[in-house]
Design a protein around this motif. Sequence first.
Motif, PDB file in Angstrom:
ATOM      1  N   GLU A  44       0.704  -1.166   0.043  1.00 37.13           N
ATOM      2  CA  GLU A  44       0.075  -0.224  -0.072  1.00 37.13           C
ATOM      3  C   GLU A  44       0.929   1.221   0.030  1.00 37.13           C
ATOM      4  OE1 GLU A  44      -3.070   0.087   3.087  1.00 37.13           O
ATOM      5  OE2 GLU A  44      -3.387  -2.025   2.743  1.00 37.13           O
ATOM      6  N   VAL A  45       0.501   2.097  -0.835  1.00 35.49           N
ATOM      7  CA  VAL A  45       1.271   3.434  -0.771  1.00 35.49           C
ATOM      8  C   VAL A  45       0.774   4.322   0.008  1.00 35.49           C
ATOM      9  CG1 VAL A  45       2.254   5.259  -2.448  1.00 35.49           C
ATOM     10  CG2 VAL A  45       2.235   2.942  -3.020  1.00 35.49           C
ATOM     11  N   THR A  46       1.373   5.068   0.794  1.00 33.45           N
ATOM     12  CA  THR A  46       0.466   5.986   1.855  1.00 33.45           C
ATOM     13  C   THR A  46       0.695   7.417   1.060  1.00 33.45           C
ATOM     14  OG1 THR A  46       2.572   6.296   3.055  1.00 33.45           O
ATOM     15  CG2 THR A  46       0.772   4.620   3.789  1.00 33.45           C
ATOM     16  N   SER A  47      -0.140   8.366   1.491  1.00 34.26           N
ATOM     17  CA  SER A  47      -0.031   9.839   0.906  1.00 34.26           C
ATOM     18  C   SER A  47       0.770  10.504   1.755  1.00 34.26           C
ATOM     19  CB  SER A  47      -1.617  10.238   0.823  1.00 34.26           C
ATOM     20  OG  SER A  47      -1.852  10.452   2.259  1.00 34.26           O
ATOM     21  N   GLN A  48       0.747  11.647   1.263  1.00 38.05           N
ATOM     22  CA  GLN A  48       1.845  12.679   2.470  1.00 38.05           C
ATOM     23  C   GLN A  48       1.389  12.678   3.950  1.00 38.05           C
ATOM     24  OE1 GLN A  48       4.315  14.642   1.010  1.00 38.05           O
ATOM     25  NE2 GLN A  48       3.738  13.795  -1.110  1.00 38.05           N
ATOM     26  N   PRO A  49       2.284  12.701   4.801  1.00 33.54           N
ATOM     27  CA  PRO A  49       1.818  12.431   6.123  1.00 33.54           C
ATOM     28  C   PRO A  49       1.159  13.776   6.742  1.00 33.54           C
ATOM     29  CG  PRO A  49       4.458  13.280   5.574  1.00 33.54           C
ATOM     30  CD  PRO A  49       3.819  12.909   4.516  1.00 33.54           C
ATOM     31  N   ILE A  50       0.310  13.307   7.623  1.00 34.08           N
ATOM     32  CA  ILE A  50      -0.695  14.349   7.898  1.00 34.08           C
ATOM     33  C   ILE A  50       0.317  15.357   9.114  1.00 34.08           C
ATOM     34  CG2 ILE A  50      -2.823  13.274   7.491  1.00 34.08           C
ATOM     35  CD1 ILE A  50      -2.792  12.304  10.271  1.00 34.08           C
ATOM     36  N   PRO A  51      -0.188  16.390   9.551  1.00 34.80           N
ATOM     37  CA  PRO A  51       0.496  17.202  10.460  1.00 34.80           C
ATOM     38  C   PRO A  51       0.825  16.522  12.045  1.00 34.80           C
ATOM     39  CG  PRO A  51      -0.846  18.838   9.251  1.00 34.80           C
ATOM     40  CD  PRO A  51      -1.243  17.378   8.893  1.00 34.80           C
ATOM     41  N   THR A  52       0.031  15.649  12.034  1.00 39.73           N
ATOM     42  CA  THR A  52      -0.163  15.225  13.502  1.00 39.73           C
ATOM     43  C   THR A  52       1.135  14.087  13.485  1.00 39.73           C
ATOM     44  OG1 THR A  52      -1.671  13.400  12.875  1.00 39.73           O
ATOM     45  CG2 THR A  52      -2.342  15.596  14.311  1.00 39.73           C
ATOM     46  N   ASP A  53       1.781  13.692  12.337  1.00 36.94           N
ATOM     47  CA  ASP A  53       2.548  12.423  12.532  1.00 36.94           C
ATOM     48  C   ASP A  53       4.063  13.306  12.364  1.00 36.94           C
ATOM     49  OD1 ASP A  53       0.758  10.596  11.941  1.00 36.94           O
ATOM     50  OD2 ASP A  53       1.284  10.372   9.735  1.00 36.94           O
ATOM     51  N   LEU A  54       4.148  14.624  12.610  1.00 36.63           N
ATOM     52  CA  LEU A  54       5.408  15.615  12.658  1.00 36.63           C
ATOM     53  C   LEU A  54       5.719  15.410  13.893  1.00 36.63           C
ATOM     54  CD1 LEU A  54       4.810  18.008   9.900  1.00 36.63           C
ATOM     55  CD2 LEU A  54       6.017  15.915   9.682  1.00 36.63           C
ATOM     56  N   PRO A  55       7.065  15.376  14.336  1.00 38.54           N
ATOM     57  CA  PRO A  55       7.504  15.542  15.553  1.00 38.54           C
ATOM     58  C   PRO A  55       7.258  16.955  16.091  1.00 38.54           C
ATOM     59  CG  PRO A  55       9.432  15.697  14.222  1.00 38.54           C
ATOM     60  CD  PRO A  55       8.168  15.394  13.556  1.00 38.54           C
ATOM     61  N   PRO A  56       6.969  17.299  17.390  1.00 42.24           N
ATOM     62  CA  PRO A  56       6.714  18.751  17.764  1.00 42.24           C
ATOM     63  C   PRO A  56       7.701  20.008  17.606  1.00 42.24           C
ATOM     64  CG  PRO A  56       7.009  17.314  19.557  1.00 42.24           C
ATOM     65  CD  PRO A  56       7.171  16.398  18.577  1.00 42.24           C
ATOM     66  N   ALA A  57       7.456  21.050  17.234  1.00 42.18           N
ATOM     67  CA  ALA A  57       8.625  22.030  16.938  1.00 42.18           C
ATOM     68  C   ALA A  57       9.171  22.411  18.159  1.00 42.18           C
ATOM     69  CB  ALA A  57       7.785  23.191  16.322  1.00 42.18           C
ATOM     70  N   THR A  58      10.427  22.648  18.127  1.00 43.14           N
ATOM     71  CA  THR A  58      11.123  23.028  19.092  1.00 43.14           C
ATOM     72  C   THR A  58      11.509  24.542  19.053  1.00 43.14           C
ATOM     73  OG1 THR A  58      13.421  22.549  17.928  1.00 43.14           O
ATOM     74  CG2 THR A  58      12.431  20.882  19.274  1.00 43.14           C
ATOM     75  N   PRO A  59      11.337  24.969  20.371  1.00 42.11           N
ATOM     76  CA  PRO A  59      11.555  26.621  20.236  1.00 42.11           C
ATOM     77  C   PRO A  59      13.063  26.933  19.891  1.00 42.11           C
ATOM     78  CG  PRO A  59      11.342  25.759  22.572  1.00 42.11           C
ATOM     79  CD  PRO A  59      11.181  24.737  21.573  1.00 42.11           C
ATOM     80  N   ASN A  60      13.230  28.111  19.094  1.00 40.72           N
ATOM     81  CA  ASN A  60      14.472  28.497  19.040  1.00 40.72           C
ATOM     82  C   ASN A  60      15.078  29.229  20.050  1.00 40.72           C
ATOM     83  OD1 ASN A  60      16.602  29.443  17.597  1.00 40.72           O
ATOM     84  ND2 ASN A  60      15.726  30.824  16.121  1.00 40.72           N
ATOM     85  N   LEU A  61      16.161  28.586  20.591  1.00 39.49           N
ATOM     86  CA  LEU A  61      16.907  29.030  21.666  1.00 39.49           C
ATOM     87  C   LEU A  61      18.070  29.812  21.543  1.00 39.49           C
ATOM     88  CD1 LEU A  61      16.964  25.630  23.698  1.00 39.49           C
ATOM     89  CD2 LEU A  61      15.110  27.608  23.845  1.00 39.49           C
ATOM     90  N   ALA A  62      18.337  30.557  20.428  1.00 42.44           N
ATOM     91  CA  ALA A  62      19.459  31.162  19.848  1.00 42.44           C
ATOM     92  C   ALA A  62      19.119  32.439  20.388  1.00 42.44           C
ATOM     93  CB  ALA A  62      19.726  30.858  18.549  1.00 42.44           C
ATOM     94  N   SER A  63      17.953  33.098  20.478  1.00 46.32           N
ATOM     95  CA  SER A  63      17.576  34.300  20.700  1.00 46.32           C
ATOM     96  C   SER A  63      17.568  34.695  22.184  1.00 46.32           C
ATOM     97  CB  SER A  63      16.633  34.917  19.921  1.00 46.32           C
ATOM     98  OG  SER A  63      15.344  34.237  19.952  1.00 46.32           O
TER      99      SER A  63
END
Length: 63
Positions: A44-63
């Motif tokens: 089975e070929v799956t479609s594009q991943p849905i946003p819930t499959d992505l890892p959580p965004a990390t905050p930018n700590l450089a600033s």
Amino acid sequence: MAIFRQYIAPLLVVLVFVFALVAVSARIFLPSDMAAPAPIEKIEVTSQPIPTDLPPATPNLAS
């Protein structure tokens, strides 16, 4: 060189033939479920991943 052509080369050909014959004939002694061809499964070929499959965004700590 004549010894190779008359004795060694024909012996190698016969040995390869006997090995292939034994390998093919070994299927007789396998259990019936292993002697059958391998099953083909549908992939089975799956479609594009849905946003819930992505890892959580990390905050930018450089600033």
